[in-house]
Design an enzyme around this catalytic site. Structure first.
Site, PDB file in Angstrom:
ATOM      1  N   THR A  51      -1.424   7.415  -0.164  1.00 42.47           N
ATOM      2  CA  THR A  51      -2.740   7.274  -0.815  1.00 42.47           C
ATOM      3  C   THR A  51      -3.490   6.022  -0.344  1.00 42.47           C
ATOM      4  OG1 THR A  51      -1.850   5.947  -2.611  1.00 42.47           O
ATOM      5  CG2 THR A  51      -1.801   8.340  -2.906  1.00 42.47           C
ATOM      6  N   ARG A  79       0.858  -1.199   0.000  1.00 43.93           N
ATOM      7  CA  ARG A  79       0.000   0.000   0.000  1.00 43.93           C
ATOM      8  C   ARG A  79       0.879   1.229   0.000  1.00 43.93           C
ATOM      9  NH1 ARG A  79      -4.473   0.111   4.575  1.00 43.93           N
ATOM     10  NH2 ARG A  79      -2.688   0.423   5.925  1.00 43.93           N
ATOM     11  N   ASP A 119       0.585  -3.703  12.400  1.00 38.90           N
ATOM     12  CA  ASP A 119       1.075  -4.044  11.063  1.00 38.90           C
ATOM     13  C   ASP A 119       1.486  -5.519  11.040  1.00 38.90           C
ATOM     14  OD1 ASP A 119       2.625  -2.358   8.503  1.00 38.90           O
ATOM     15  OD2 ASP A 119       3.105  -4.457   8.907  1.00 38.90           O
ATOM     16  N   ASP A 141       5.147  -6.230   9.996  1.00 36.20           N
ATOM     17  CA  ASP A 141       6.111  -5.829  11.033  1.00 36.20           C
ATOM     18  C   ASP A 141       6.054  -6.788  12.217  1.00 36.20           C
ATOM     19  OD1 ASP A 141       6.938  -3.706   9.540  1.00 36.20           O
ATOM     20  OD2 ASP A 141       5.778  -2.206  10.636  1.00 36.20           O
TER      21      ASP A 141
HETATM   22  C1  PRP Z   1      -0.705  -4.952   4.445  1.00 36.30           C
HETATM   23  C2  PRP Z   1      -1.455  -6.266   4.488  1.00 36.30           C
HETATM   24  C3  PRP Z   1      -2.263  -6.234   3.227  1.00 36.30           C
HETATM   25  C4  PRP Z   1      -2.570  -4.783   3.078  1.00 36.30           C
HETATM   26  C5  PRP Z   1      -4.006  -4.583   3.465  1.00 36.30           C
HETATM   27  O1  PRP Z   1       0.385  -5.010   3.597  1.00 36.30           O
HETATM   28  O2  PRP Z   1      -0.638  -7.382   4.583  1.00 36.30           O
HETATM   29  O3  PRP Z   1      -1.569  -6.735   2.106  1.00 36.30           O
HETATM   30  O4  PRP Z   1      -1.701  -4.066   3.963  1.00 36.30           O
HETATM   31  O5  PRP Z   1      -4.368  -3.276   3.239  1.00 36.30           O
HETATM   32  P1  PRP Z   1      -5.481  -2.866   2.202  1.00 36.30           P
HETATM   33  O6  PRP Z   1      -6.632  -3.776   2.425  1.00 36.30           O
HETATM   34  O7  PRP Z   1      -5.769  -1.448   2.606  1.00 36.30           O
HETATM   35  O8  PRP Z   1      -4.914  -2.957   0.823  1.00 36.30           O
HETATM   36  P2  PRP Z   1       1.395  -3.771   3.422  1.00 36.30           P
HETATM   37  O9  PRP Z   1       0.947  -2.884   2.318  1.00 36.30           O
HETATM   38  O10 PRP Z   1       1.589  -3.115   4.762  1.00 36.30           O
HETATM   39  O11 PRP Z   1       2.709  -4.448   2.913  1.00 36.30           O
HETATM   40  P3  PRP Z   1       3.752  -5.355   3.709  1.00 36.30           P
HETATM   41  O12 PRP Z   1       3.043  -6.610   4.112  1.00 36.30           O
HETATM   42  O13 PRP Z   1       4.805  -5.613   2.687  1.00 36.30           O
HETATM   43  O14 PRP Z   1       4.258  -4.589   4.894  1.00 36.30           O
HETATM   44  N1  URA Z   2      -2.116  -3.656   7.115  1.00 35.77           N
HETATM   45  C1  URA Z   2      -1.787  -4.141   8.340  1.00 35.77           C
HETATM   46  O1  URA Z   2      -0.807  -4.877   8.470  1.00 35.77           O
HETATM   47  N2  URA Z   2      -2.548  -3.798   9.389  1.00 35.77           N
HETATM   48  C2  URA Z   2      -3.620  -3.004   9.280  1.00 35.77           C
HETATM   49  O2  URA Z   2      -4.289  -2.739  10.303  1.00 35.77           O
HETATM   50  C3  URA Z   2      -3.944  -2.503   8.009  1.00 35.77           C
HETATM   51  C4  URA Z   2      -3.190  -2.848   6.951  1.00 35.77           C
END
Ligand code: PRP
Ligand code: URA
Length: 217
Positions: free
Chosen positions: A107, A103, A208, A211
């Site tokens: 945005t 994400r 997250d 994380d």
């Molecule tokens: C997180 C999560 C989803 C997304 C959900 O990933 O694992 O893929 O956010 O959010 P959305 O429904 O608003 O699209 P992130 O973008 O944080 O990436 P990462 O797992 O690489 O940290």
């Molecule tokens: N992605 C995450 O990992 N946690 C949230 O709460 C939303 C998006």
């Protein structure tokens, strides 16, 4: 219209509570994610097609079944990575199609940065794996990518959904079945003052998911 399954199983809810806890360390977090994924996939795979199969036991012949559909697990990077191993424990013969989407921090729109999908679907059932369904942008994009290569049946298995994300996924892909452990309250709004959490996080959620699994911040 596909189904939305929110588990109320005591084991799932017990494990989810520990998963959410801010004091749960990455090692334990990964273990719990693995266990909850296992339990949700048990439900998500309930309608897989089977055919009759006979085997010889030490005492005779048993009539059983074997799976007949090809399955692909589709983890959305990074957080979906922790869901692959339990998935492959259940269906060792499944394919794994990695989908790299993150994400944009400002945005909140999904950005595709890596995919390893076949040109034409080589599985009849694709199961998207991602712990968090927040705005729904990432899951919708994953569904669109999978439909683009002609996957006939798609399911989404996650841990926590926000109502906003669930609605967006249902509106964009009404045919995708959704399996989660919880639907939480709402998404955080734009921060108003220093110390407010960033926008687009699930409340109460678990923070997250990437994380928390991998010890980053
Ligand atoms: C997180 C999560 C989803 C997304 C959900 O990933 O694992 O893929 O956010 O959010 P959305 O429904 O608003 O699209 P992130 O973008 O944080 O990436 P990462 O797992 O690489 O940290
Ligand atoms: N992605 C995450 O990992 N946690 C949230 O709460 C939303 C998006």
């Amino acid at each position: 219209m596909g189904q939305v399954y929110v588990s109320n199983h005591p084991l799932v809810q017990h494990k989810l509570t520990i998963l959410r806890d801010i004091n749960t360390e990455p090692k334990r977090f990964r273990e719990l994610l693995r266990e909850i994924t296992w339990l949700l996939l048990y439900e998500a795979t309930r309608d897989l097609a089977v055919e009759e199969k006979q085997v010889t036991t030490p005492l005779g012949t048993a009539v059983g079944v074997q799976l007949t559909e090809d399955i692909a697990f589709c983890p959305i990077l990074r957080a979906g990575l922790g869901m692959i191993e339990p998935a492959l424990e259940l269906i060792p013969g499944a394919q794994v199609w990695h989908i790299g989407i993150y994400r944009d921090h400002k945005t909140l729109k999904p950005i595709e940065y890596y995919t390893s999908l076949p040109k034409k679907a080589t599985a009849q059932v694709a199961i998207i794996l991602d712990p968090m369904l927040a705005t729904g942008g990432s899951a919708v994009m994953a569904g669109t990518l999978l439909k683009g290569i002609g996957v006939p049946r798609i399911k989404f298995v996650g841990i926590i959904a926000a109502p906003e994300g669930l609605e967006k996924l249902r509106n964009s892909h009404p045919d995708i079945d959704v399996f989660v452990a919880a639907v939480d309250k709402y998404l955080t709004p734009e921060p108003q003052k220093p110390g407010d959490p960033p926008a687009g996080y699930i409340v109460p959620g678990l923070g997250d998911a990437g994380d928390r699994q991998f010890g980053t911040s």
